[in-house]
Design an enzyme around this catalytic site. Structure first.
Site, PDB file in Angstrom:
ATOM      1  N   ASP A  12       0.883  -1.157  -0.046  1.00 24.28           N
ATOM      2  CA  ASP A  12      -0.077  -0.192  -0.118  1.00 24.28           C
ATOM      3  C   ASP A  12       0.812   1.211   0.023  1.00 24.28           C
ATOM      4  OD1 ASP A  12       1.045  -0.496   2.611  1.00 24.28           O
ATOM      5  OD2 ASP A  12      -0.891   0.600   3.516  1.00 24.28           O
ATOM      6  N   ASP A  17       6.611   0.910   1.943  1.00 26.14           N
ATOM      7  CA  ASP A  17       6.539   0.295   0.874  1.00 26.14           C
ATOM      8  C   ASP A  17       7.489   0.292  -0.405  1.00 26.14           C
ATOM      9  OD1 ASP A  17       3.503  -1.088   1.841  1.00 26.14           O
ATOM     10  OD2 ASP A  17       3.621   0.962   2.464  1.00 26.14           O
ATOM     11  N   ASN A  41      -2.568   2.764   3.339  1.00 24.38           N
ATOM     12  CA  ASN A  41      -1.733   4.313   3.693  1.00 24.38           C
ATOM     13  C   ASN A  41      -2.484   5.145   3.090  1.00 24.38           C
ATOM     14  OD1 ASN A  41       0.409   3.507   5.570  1.00 24.38           O
ATOM     15  ND2 ASN A  41       1.445   2.828   3.569  1.00 24.38           N
ATOM     16  N   THR A 125       2.674  -6.193   2.730  1.00 26.59           N
ATOM     17  CA  THR A 125       3.285  -4.981   3.702  1.00 26.59           C
ATOM     18  C   THR A 125       2.253  -4.034   4.042  1.00 26.59           C
ATOM     19  OG1 THR A 125       4.132  -3.686   1.542  1.00 26.59           O
ATOM     20  CG2 THR A 125       5.580  -5.389   2.816  1.00 26.59           C
ATOM     21  N   PHE A 166      -0.764  -0.444  12.603  1.00 23.80           N
ATOM     22  CA  PHE A 166      -1.727  -0.108  11.561  1.00 23.80           C
ATOM     23  C   PHE A 166      -2.186  -0.998  10.545  1.00 23.80           C
ATOM     24  CE2 PHE A 166      -2.447   1.487   6.967  1.00 23.80           C
ATOM     25  CZ  PHE A 166      -3.295   2.491   7.429  1.00 23.80           C
ATOM     26  N   ASN A 167      -1.187  -1.786   9.893  1.00 24.27           N
ATOM     27  CA  ASN A 167      -1.695  -2.871   9.095  1.00 24.27           C
ATOM     28  C   ASN A 167      -2.711  -3.936   9.649  1.00 24.27           C
ATOM     29  OD1 ASN A 167       0.158  -1.668   7.100  1.00 24.27           O
ATOM     30  ND2 ASN A 167       1.814  -3.242   7.374  1.00 24.27           N
ATOM     31  N   HIS A 240       9.804   0.385   7.846  1.00 19.56           N
ATOM     32  CA  HIS A 240       9.216  -0.972   8.060  1.00 19.56           C
ATOM     33  C   HIS A 240       9.264  -2.027   7.090  1.00 19.56           C
ATOM     34  CE1 HIS A 240       7.095   0.996  11.724  1.00 19.56           C
ATOM     35  NE2 HIS A 240       6.876   2.065  10.788  1.00 19.56           N
ATOM     36  N   ASP A 241       8.678  -1.661   5.996  1.00 21.31           N
ATOM     37  CA  ASP A 241       8.260  -2.727   5.207  1.00 21.31           C
ATOM     38  C   ASP A 241       9.246  -3.568   4.566  1.00 21.31           C
ATOM     39  OD1 ASP A 241       5.584  -2.200   5.506  1.00 21.31           O
ATOM     40  OD2 ASP A 241       5.283  -0.981   4.077  1.00 21.31           O
TER      41      ASP A 241
HETATM   42  C1  BDR Z   1       2.752  -0.225   8.590  1.00 22.26           C
HETATM   43  O1  BDR Z   1       1.994   0.710   8.626  1.00 22.26           O
HETATM   44  C2  BDR Z   1       2.022   1.747   7.250  1.00 22.26           C
HETATM   45  O2  BDR Z   1       1.984   3.012   7.426  1.00 22.26           O
HETATM   46  C3  BDR Z   1       3.466   1.188   6.894  1.00 22.26           C
HETATM   47  O3  BDR Z   1       3.609   1.397   5.520  1.00 22.26           O
HETATM   48  C4  BDR Z   1       3.821   0.032   7.348  1.00 22.26           C
HETATM   49  O4  BDR Z   1       3.411  -1.014   6.607  1.00 22.26           O
HETATM   50  C5  BDR Z   1       3.617   0.342   9.967  1.00 22.26           C
HETATM   51  O5  BDR Z   1       2.733   0.217  10.952  1.00 22.26           O
HETATM   52 CA    CA Z   2       3.010  -0.515   4.223  1.00 21.99          CA
END
Ligand code: BDR
Ligand code: CA
Length: 313
Positions: A12, A17, A41, A125, A166-167, A240-241
């Site tokens: 996303d 990402d 996102n 991701t 979040f994810n 993160h991703d």
């Molecule tokens: C995740 O949430 C998104 O904002 C980032 O792309 C990542 O995948 C981190 O919590």
């Molecule tokens: Ca992401």
């Protein structure tokens, strides 16, 4: 003989990402079969356009298919406070150089998995909606999946709510389907991805590559750094991703621990929290390899050499 791992990146984009797309396209031990997009996102149209623009930026040509616009239950929400209005603010990106696939994300995943002569690894991701829908629609293809290495959750607390990352928060029902799938799962949660910080030293290394791509990446990461500073008071932003992919490229980049992982679906304050039983208190069977510690130097060497490779083509 080098073993090349075929993967599909479900994402996303999103700043981090975008970094995962670059790593997937550049690393010699990865064959990026395709990219699928999911609302997260930003709205589906935005993140799909962003995936196309990242590919245009780095001369990547792979099929890109749009997936779910909404989670399994409820409506999508976005993360403009972190990724901006476009979901990838901070730099001017080129317009797409090719059209999106006519297939849906689930159809493209099924096609690529069916056609591949080896088992395929899925790297989600974003919210797990497309992956859950694929698993439900194609049970006959489960044994064609090598791993699902996802970015999401945490062994600790959350970032979108006090306990949810979040994810996973964005589609807890989808996460539940994936966690119960019985497939080999690797989880890169906030506990490890918060070690993948784009520090000033990292940004200086990227800048020193002195390519147009490198300068664009630095602008994107500077935007990401500003929002992380504003929203989370973190001095450097966690990328993160790509961690979920780095582990597939080189298992020694992280320490993994087997543990039972479940997702909270009904908690009034904790919906979307991943419940990771690191000490085996629940007596449940381990269903996930949980990534715990990152070899930070190895991770950034991998990431920066991907940017170098793509910037010189
Ligand atoms: C995740 O949430 C998104 O904002 C980032 O792309 C990542 O995948 C981190 O919590
Ligand atoms: Ca992401």
């Amino acid at each position: 003989m080098t073993l090349v791992t075929p993967i599909i990146l479900d994402c996303d984009p999103g700043h981090d990402d975008a970094m995962a797309i670059l790593l997937a396209a550049a690393h010699p031990s990865i064959e990026l079969l395709g990219i699928t997009t999911v609302s997260g996102n930003g709205a589906l149209e935005k993140v799909s356009y962003n995936a196309q623009r990242v590919c245009a930026l780095a001369n990547i040509v792979v099929p890109i298919a749009k997936g779910a616009a909404d989670p399994i239950a409820g409506k999508a929400s976005a993360a403009p406070t972190i990724h901006g209005v476009s979901a990838l603010d901070g730099a001017q990106l080129p317009e797409p150089t090719f059209e999106l696939s006519e297939l849906s994300a689930v159809e493209l995943i099924a096609k690529l998995v069916t056609e591949c002569d080896r088992k395929v690894t899925l790297i989600p991701t974003g919210p797990l909606t497309n992956i859950a829908m694929f698993l439900q629609a194609y049970p006959q293809l489960h044994d064609r999946i090598e791993h699902i290495s996802f970015m999401g959750g945490s062994t600790e607390r959350g970032n979108w709510t006090p306990y949810a990352e979040f994810n996973i928060w964005a589609d807890p029902e989808a996460a539940d389907i994936v966690l119960r799938s019985g497939l080999p799962l690797i989880m890169s949660g906030l506990n490890i991805t918060h070690q993948a910080l784009a520090t000033p030293q990292v940004l200086a290394r990227i800048s020193a590559l002195n390519t147009e791509l490198a300068h664009t990446i630095v602008k994107l990461l500077n935007f990401f750094a500003d929002t992380y500073r504003d929203v989370f008071a973190m001095p450097d932003p966690p990328v993160h991703d790509p961690v979920a992919l780095a582990i597939i490229i080189d298992a020694t980049v992280a320490k993994l621990v087997s543990a039972p992982v479940a997702v909270e679906l009904t908690g009034t304050l904790t919906r979307g929290a991943t419940v990771v039983d690191l000490y085996g208190n629940t007596g449940q069977q381990a269903n996930v390899e949980v990534a715990m510690e990152l070899d930070v130097e190895k991770f950034w060497d991998m990431m920066i050499s991907a940017i170098e490779t793509l910037g010189s083509r």
